[in-house]
Design a protein around this motif. Structure first.
Motif, mmCIF file in Angstrom:
data_model
loop_
_atom_site.group_PDB
_atom_site.id
_atom_site.type_symbol
_atom_site.label_atom_id
_atom_site.label_comp_id
_atom_site.label_asym_id
_atom_site.label_seq_id
_atom_site.Cartn_x
_atom_site.Cartn_y
_atom_site.Cartn_z
ATOM 1 N N SER A 193 2.676 9.313 19.843
ATOM 2 C CA SER A 193 2.162 8.124 20.549
ATOM 3 C C SER A 193 2.886 6.654 20.264
ATOM 4 O O SER A 193 2.695 5.975 21.204
ATOM 5 C CB SER A 193 0.812 7.996 20.627
ATOM 6 N N GLY A 194 3.286 6.718 19.064
ATOM 7 C CA GLY A 194 3.967 5.376 18.728
ATOM 8 C C GLY A 194 3.023 4.375 17.906
ATOM 9 O O GLY A 194 3.277 3.527 17.428
ATOM 10 N N LEU A 195 1.654 4.839 17.873
ATOM 11 C CA LEU A 195 0.645 3.985 17.252
ATOM 12 C C LEU A 195 0.815 3.795 15.793
ATOM 13 O O LEU A 195 0.570 2.426 15.391
ATOM 14 C CB LEU A 195 -0.735 4.603 17.578
ATOM 15 N N TYR A 196 1.425 4.648 15.122
ATOM 16 C CA TYR A 196 1.371 4.559 13.829
ATOM 17 C C TYR A 196 2.792 4.333 13.296
ATOM 18 O O TYR A 196 3.187 4.607 12.027
ATOM 19 C CB TYR A 196 1.010 5.647 12.876
ATOM 20 N N ASP A 197 3.689 4.024 14.278
ATOM 21 C CA ASP A 197 5.241 3.867 13.873
ATOM 22 C C ASP A 197 5.448 2.676 12.800
ATOM 23 O O ASP A 197 6.464 2.756 12.015
ATOM 24 C CB ASP A 197 6.041 3.513 15.061
ATOM 25 N N THR A 198 4.599 1.737 12.743
ATOM 26 C CA THR A 198 4.899 0.790 11.613
ATOM 27 C C THR A 198 4.557 1.038 10.111
ATOM 28 O O THR A 198 4.783 0.477 9.230
ATOM 29 C CB THR A 198 4.430 -0.645 12.158
ATOM 30 N N VAL A 199 3.595 2.191 10.119
ATOM 31 C CA VAL A 199 2.919 2.691 8.960
ATOM 32 C C VAL A 199 4.233 3.208 7.981
ATOM 33 O O VAL A 199 5.021 4.069 8.524
ATOM 34 C CB VAL A 199 2.066 3.420 8.955
ATOM 35 N N LYS A 200 4.383 2.750 6.970
ATOM 36 C CA LYS A 200 5.346 3.169 5.942
ATOM 37 C C LYS A 200 5.768 4.749 5.806
ATOM 38 O O LYS A 200 6.696 5.255 5.911
ATOM 39 C CB LYS A 200 5.127 2.661 4.538
ATOM 40 N N ALA A 201 4.663 5.462 5.893
ATOM 41 C CA ALA A 201 4.689 6.886 5.567
ATOM 42 C C ALA A 201 5.318 7.492 6.876
ATOM 43 O O ALA A 201 5.986 8.466 7.002
ATOM 44 C CB ALA A 201 3.262 7.549 5.389
ATOM 45 N N VAL A 202 4.911 7.099 8.181
ATOM 46 C CA VAL A 202 5.204 7.697 9.495
ATOM 47 C C VAL A 202 6.702 7.351 9.490
ATOM 48 O O VAL A 202 7.394 8.161 9.795
ATOM 49 C CB VAL A 202 4.341 7.267 10.582
ATOM 50 N N ASP A 203 6.895 5.750 9.292
ATOM 51 C CA ASP A 203 8.487 5.620 9.615
ATOM 52 C C ASP A 203 9.218 6.227 8.728
ATOM 53 O O ASP A 203 10.514 6.518 9.427
ATOM 54 C CB ASP A 203 8.400 3.889 9.325
ATOM 55 N N ILE A 240 -5.917 2.024 9.104
ATOM 56 C CA ILE A 240 -4.699 2.758 8.772
ATOM 57 C C ILE A 240 -3.372 2.117 8.679
ATOM 58 O O ILE A 240 -2.779 2.056 7.681
ATOM 59 C CB ILE A 240 -4.543 4.396 9.222
ATOM 60 N N ILE A 241 -3.490 1.171 9.620
ATOM 61 C CA ILE A 241 -2.178 0.416 9.827
ATOM 62 C C ILE A 241 -2.197 -0.678 8.854
ATOM 63 O O ILE A 241 -1.149 -1.027 8.168
ATOM 64 C CB ILE A 241 -2.113 -0.217 11.355
ATOM 65 N N GLY A 242 -3.284 -1.020 8.633
ATOM 66 C CA GLY A 242 -3.530 -2.362 7.645
ATOM 67 C C GLY A 242 -3.404 -1.829 6.191
ATOM 68 O O GLY A 242 -2.657 -2.492 5.337
ATOM 69 N N TRP A 243 -3.590 -0.548 5.868
ATOM 70 C CA TRP A 243 -3.404 -0.167 4.496
ATOM 71 C C TRP A 243 -2.086 0.154 4.265
ATOM 72 O O TRP A 243 -1.654 0.268 3.229
ATOM 73 C CB TRP A 243 -4.267 1.295 4.286
ATOM 74 N N ASN A 301 -4.996 12.152 -9.902
ATOM 75 C CA ASN A 301 -5.213 10.625 -10.318
ATOM 76 C C ASN A 301 -4.135 9.921 -9.326
ATOM 77 O O ASN A 301 -3.537 8.921 -9.853
ATOM 78 C CB ASN A 301 -4.363 10.717 -11.828
ATOM 79 N N SER A 302 -4.230 10.148 -7.981
ATOM 80 C CA SER A 302 -3.691 9.586 -7.032
ATOM 81 C C SER A 302 -4.404 8.215 -6.401
ATOM 82 O O SER A 302 -5.768 8.350 -6.594
ATOM 83 C CB SER A 302 -3.267 10.420 -5.815
ATOM 84 N N ASP A 303 -3.546 7.225 -5.917
ATOM 85 C CA ASP A 303 -4.061 6.023 -5.302
ATOM 86 C C ASP A 303 -4.464 6.296 -3.959
ATOM 87 O O ASP A 303 -3.890 5.902 -2.866
ATOM 88 C CB ASP A 303 -2.920 4.967 -5.516
ATOM 89 N N ASN A 304 -5.859 6.666 -3.685
ATOM 90 C CA ASN A 304 -6.553 6.855 -2.441
ATOM 91 C C ASN A 304 -6.564 5.557 -1.830
ATOM 92 O O ASN A 304 -7.517 5.040 -2.218
ATOM 93 C CB ASN A 304 -7.660 7.619 -2.339
ATOM 94 N N VAL A 305 -6.082 5.082 -0.718
ATOM 95 C CA VAL A 305 -6.302 3.687 -0.104
ATOM 96 C C VAL A 305 -7.522 3.799 0.488
ATOM 97 O O VAL A 305 -8.129 2.424 0.641
ATOM 98 C CB VAL A 305 -4.997 3.496 0.996
#
Length: 331
Positions: free
Chosen positions: A247-257, A223-226, A201-205
């Motif tokens: 690579s730094g591409l996803y650094d702003t994504v909360k899960a990665v950060d 992905i960055i937008g979600w 029952n998880s919230d799949n973006v």
């Protein structure tokens, strides 16, 4: 399963499984001893898939098929002379042709491929259950089929009960990436209905994406937008995924950060590894809802699930090369 009528011997003492998923069904039905040949793909995959890791004796069998969608080696099959050929996802013409050329009955099953559709394990008419029932009837393993289907439903029930009534405070947006189709894929390859998310029952973006295929490739910008709070990634593509994270591409994504990226096992692989759907589900649940899974030793439970399906646990074998249930870092 595809509308053919086939006459088979009353007593089946030997079989040759063709194409992805066929051998796995005999492992699930505790009928490995009937198998007299395997595919080239399987011969190279004993450290990848639970049903093979549980039955290393299969490696000694003749190779009778190329693998993939199925390229039977007719001479090798005839040499083995099985009572029955079981092929997965053959159409009527292909099955009839194989039967005519070998003189051996061919039965077709469709036990699930994982990357295309979603299997509802609570539906008695799903493809896996129909495949199990058909083969079980032919080889006199109907009691085992009933037992396994009951066990599968008990897993779904347990997962759903553990995650029932989740409060808004507990729910976080989650994403899964790196899911293989044909070849290696990075984080942008995901699923609209990822079974471990469905059963917990998880919230799949990605659940709102529209596609005829369950596995889709989206843009990295999406992905960055979600901006999911937690990301799960298929460890079969771990090298590519780590390169992307570095690579730094996803650094702003909360899960990665925040370092909330975790490895899950590749349940699609030469057909659908149903046991890994549930191993992944328990791991996903333990990460997202630790209080609700506090009594679960994920690795022990995974081995228990694999043993129920294949007669032997295989977690340490199938995770030796790519890794298993752990946080993914770029170190």
């Amino acid at each position: 399963m595809i509308g053919r009528e086939v006459e088979v011997p009353k007593q089946i003492n030997s079989v040759v499984p063709i194409a992805q998923g066929s051998t796995r069904v005999f492992s699930y039905l505790d009928a490995i001893d009937l198998i007299k040949g395997i595919s080239e793909t399987e011969n190279k995959s004993f450290s990848k898939y639970p049903y093979l890791a549980a039955h290393p004796e299969l490696k000694e069998l003749p190779i009778v098929d190329a693998g993939g969608a199925g390229t039977p080696y007719l001479e090798e099959i005839v040499k083995v002379s099985p009572d029955l050929i079981v092929a997965s996802y053959f159409d009527v013409a292909t099955a009839d042709e194989l039967q005519a050329k070998t003189g051996i009955p061919v039965v077709v099953i469709e036990p699930g491929v994982g990357r295309i559709g979603f299997i509802d394990y609570m539906d008695d008419n799903n493809d896996l259950y129909q495949s199990l029932d058909l083969i079980a009837k032919i080889i006199d393993k109907e009691e085992r089929a009933v037992e396994l289907k009951s066990y599968i439903k008990s897993l779904v029930t347990d997962l759903e009960e553990r995650t029932d009534g989740i409060s808004e405070d507990e729910i976080v947006p989650v994403y899964v990436g790196g899911l293989s189709k044909q070849g290696a894929f990075g984080l942008a390859s995901t699923q609209i209905k990822y079974p471990p998310f469905v059963w917990t029952n998880s919230d799949n973006v990605a659940s709102g994406v529209e596609s005829a295929s369950n596995t889709v490739e989206i843009s990295k910008e999406q992905i960055i937008g979600w901006d999911p709070s937690v990301i799960f990634a298929d460890v079969s593509n771990i090298v590519l995924i780590k390169d992307e994270l570095s690579s730094g591409l996803y650094d702003t994504v909360k899960a990665v950060d925040e370092g909330e990226v975790y490895g899950v096992l590749p349940y699609p692989g030469y057909g659908l590894n149903h046991e890994l759907v549930f191993a992944d589900s328990y791991y996903v649940g333990s990460v997202l809802y630790p209080d609700r899974f506090s009594d679960v030793d994920v690795i022990a439970v995974s081995d228990e699930i694999m043993k129920e399906f294949n007669g032997k646990g295989a977690y340490s074998t199938i995770t030796k090369q790519s890794g298993g249930f752990e946080r993914i870092t770029t170190d």
